[in-house]
Design an enzyme around this catalytic site. Structure first.
Site, PDB file in Angstrom:
ATOM      1  N   ASP A  95     -12.945  -8.507   3.979  1.00 30.30           N
ATOM      2  CA  ASP A  95     -14.161  -8.483   3.162  1.00 30.30           C
ATOM      3  C   ASP A  95     -14.772  -9.880   3.087  1.00 30.30           C
ATOM      4  OD1 ASP A  95     -13.857  -5.757   2.547  1.00 30.30           O
ATOM      5  OD2 ASP A  95     -14.469  -6.066   0.461  1.00 30.30           O
ATOM      6  N   TYR A 155       0.816  -1.216   0.000  1.00 28.09           N
ATOM      7  CA  TYR A 155       0.000   0.000   0.000  1.00 28.09           C
ATOM      8  C   TYR A 155       0.851   1.268   0.000  1.00 28.09           C
ATOM      9  CZ  TYR A 155      -4.738  -1.786   0.842  1.00 28.09           C
ATOM     10  OH  TYR A 155      -5.967  -2.358   0.721  1.00 28.09           O
TER      11      TYR A 155
HETATM   12  C1  IPM Z   1     -10.633  -0.812   3.552  1.00 24.64           C
HETATM   13  C2  IPM Z   1     -10.743  -0.218   2.175  1.00 24.64           C
HETATM   14  C3  IPM Z   1      -9.538   0.674   1.910  1.00 24.64           C
HETATM   15  C4  IPM Z   1      -8.305  -0.197   1.977  1.00 24.64           C
HETATM   16  C5  IPM Z   1      -9.584   1.480   0.599  1.00 24.64           C
HETATM   17  C6  IPM Z   1     -10.809   2.361   0.540  1.00 24.64           C
HETATM   18  C7  IPM Z   1      -8.349   2.290   0.385  1.00 24.64           C
HETATM   19  O1  IPM Z   1     -10.888  -1.208   1.219  1.00 24.64           O
HETATM   20  O2  IPM Z   1     -10.548  -0.052   4.523  1.00 24.64           O
HETATM   21  O3  IPM Z   1     -10.653  -2.043   3.641  1.00 24.64           O
HETATM   22  O4  IPM Z   1      -7.922  -0.820   0.968  1.00 24.64           O
HETATM   23  O5  IPM Z   1      -7.712  -0.262   3.052  1.00 24.64           O
HETATM   24 MG    MG Z   2     -11.176  -3.145   2.042  1.00 25.96          MG
END
Ligand code: IPM
Ligand code: MG
Length: 351
Positions: free
Chosen positions: A246, A136
């Site tokens: 997720d 990231y």
């Molecule tokens: C999360 C989201 C974020 C991430 C995005 C919006 C940058 O998907 O908080 O999981 O990837 O961390």
């Molecule tokens: Mg996410």
């Protein structure tokens, strides 16, 4: 007690509104809410997704209640102006490196999970995701190779102190739960993961009461749907944690139910943090009174627990949400017909 409220884009404002109603209903003395612009709406007003005035509000606050960022119009912007930079920037600027993402099945939702009821009902896990490093925040770019092909590249890396500090958070969390920690990596392929595994194993010596195991991320994705009840605390890097959290959300019925905390040094407990639903801005359903505010309301509960030391109030909110679900209060994400405000009303009534 200063709380920054950054509602953001899409369904962010409507779900955050319900969480704020719940916080206000507690009538805590000295609670001050300060609004700020983030994401696409901030870019439209100020030309940047995380304007300096917003960052200043965040820096001065004891905690941040965050909605969601991102909308269709902003997808064409250069990366540094995209709405996502607001949340990534806040995590990095405030040193919020420890992301707690709990997932458990609420009673009554056994049939809402994508998994069989008997598999889903065993879920009670906590994902501890590192938030300040990994691919990231590495160098990235777009280049043209000698033969003319374009190539995108992103640097993945972790330094050992970055791994150690998130490992300590995860081990402490496991001590307060069922005493099991599973570290998830891809050490069979990645050097980053090799170091990760070595450092987590070394930190384990400080926590003799926690049983540590290691798992490759592909296997973990499979185990999370095969037998999620085996997990207590999971610790993993930024990218794998993004994906697995997720996935965990659908295992408990809906992504509209998962709250999260992003904490800094000294966490968990009493430290500054940013609290947000793990779902995104869902621009396709924004403004239609269809979003489930429960993840945002549960994020407010985590805020009370971790930043304000208000365990009683946090537990009251969680119990009000649980009872609303048990009584059949369901948003469209759970196959029901309750709108955003009606769900907020139902939680308030039980509070
Ligand atoms: C999360 C989201 C974020 C991430 C995005 C919006 C940058 O998907 O908080 O999981 O990837 O961390
Ligand atoms: Mg996410």
């Amino acid at each position: 007690m200063k709380i920054a409220v950054f509602a953001g884009d899409g369904i962010g404002p409507e779900v955050t509104r319900e969480a704020v109603r719940v916080l206000e209903a507690l009538a805590l003395p000295g609670l001050e809410l300060i609004a700020g612009d983030v994401g696409g709406s901030a870019w439209r007003k100020h030309g940047h997704p995380l304007p300096p005035e917003t960052l200043a509000i965040a820096q001065a606050a004891d905690a941040i209640l965050f909605g969601a960022v991102g909308d269709f119009e902003c997808d064409r912007l250069e990366r540094h102006l995209r709405p996502e930079q607001a949340i990534l920037g806040l995590r990095k600027e405030l040193g919020l490196f420890a992301n707690l993402r709990p997932a458990r099945l609420f009673a009554g939702l056994e049939d809402c999970s994508a998994l069989r009821p008997e598999v889903a009902s065993a879920i009670d896990l906590l994902i501890v995701r590192e938030l300040n490093g990994d691919v990231y925040f590495g160098e990235k770019g777009m280049r043209t190779l000698a033969d003319g092909r374009r190539q995108g590249w992103d640097m993945m890396s972790y330094a050992e102190d970055e791994v150690a500090r998130i490992a300590h958070v995860a081990f402490r969390a496991a001590e307060g739960r069922r005493g099991r920690l599973c570290s998830i990596d891809k050490a069979n392929v990645l050097e980053t993961s090799q170091l990760w595994r070595e450092v987590v194993s070394a930190v384990a010596a400080d926590y003799p009461d926690v049983a540590l195991s290691h798992m490759y991320v592909d296997n973990a994705a499979m185990q999370l749907v095969r037998n999620p009840g085996q997990f207590d605390v999971i610790v993993t890097g930024n990218l794998f944690g993004d994906i697995l959290s997720d996935q965990a959300s659908m295992c408990v019925g809906s992504i509209g139910l998962l709250a999260s905390a992003a904490l800094g040094a000294g966490s968990p407990g009493g430290s500054k943090g940013l609290y947000e639903p793990i779902h995104g801005s869902a621009p396709d359903i924004a403004g239609q009174n269809r979003a489930n505010p429960m993840a945002s309301i549960l994020s407010a509960a985590m805020l009370l627990r971790h930043s304000l030391g208000r365990e009683d109030e946090a537990a009251r909110i969680e119990s009000a949400v649980a009872r609303a679900l048990a009584d059949g209060v369901r948003g469209s994400d759970l196959g029901g017909s309750h709108g955003t405000a009606a769900i907020g009303d139902a939680v308030l009534a039980r509070l």
